[in-house]
Design a protein around this motif. Structure first.
Motif: not given
Length: 99
Positions: A52-56, A73-77, A82-86, A97-98
């Motif tokens: 994953g990517l850094p938590s920072s 893709k949101r929820y599907k990819g 790995k990016i949902a926390h950013i 997120y729009d």
């Protein structure tokens, strides 16, 4: 590439790597201060580091990376988790997120 980036690095731009397919965990494991990551013009890129990517990370911008965009893709990819926390993620200038 075999180089170690400093852990104090806060912004990183990865651009125009036409044959880059994935980002290695080795390159990101020590980037504990990274807040902004910009990736553009990497048409063959499909994935982020396995760990994953850094938590920072607070900002992620992806432009002209069609394969990676599909994987995020949101929820599907496959890379979504790995990016949902950013907090701020933009792909091709659109805030993901729009609705």
């Amino acid at each position: 590439m075999g180089m170690l980036l400093p852990s104090s690095l806060t912004e990183l731009i990865i651009a125009r790597f036409l044959n880059l397919r994935y980002l290695s965990s080795k390159g990101f494991q020590n980037l504990t201060s990274l807040e902004s990551l910009r990736i553009r013009d990497c048409p063959k890129l499909t994935s982020f580091p396995e760990a994953g990517l850094p938590s920072s990370l607070l900002q992620l911008y992806i432009n002209d990376c069609p394969l990676l965009k599909k994987q995020c893709k949101r929820y599907k990819g496959l890379e979504w988790s790995k990016i949902a926390h950013i907090p701020c993620v933009k792909m091709d200038e659109k805030f993901i997120y729009d609705p």
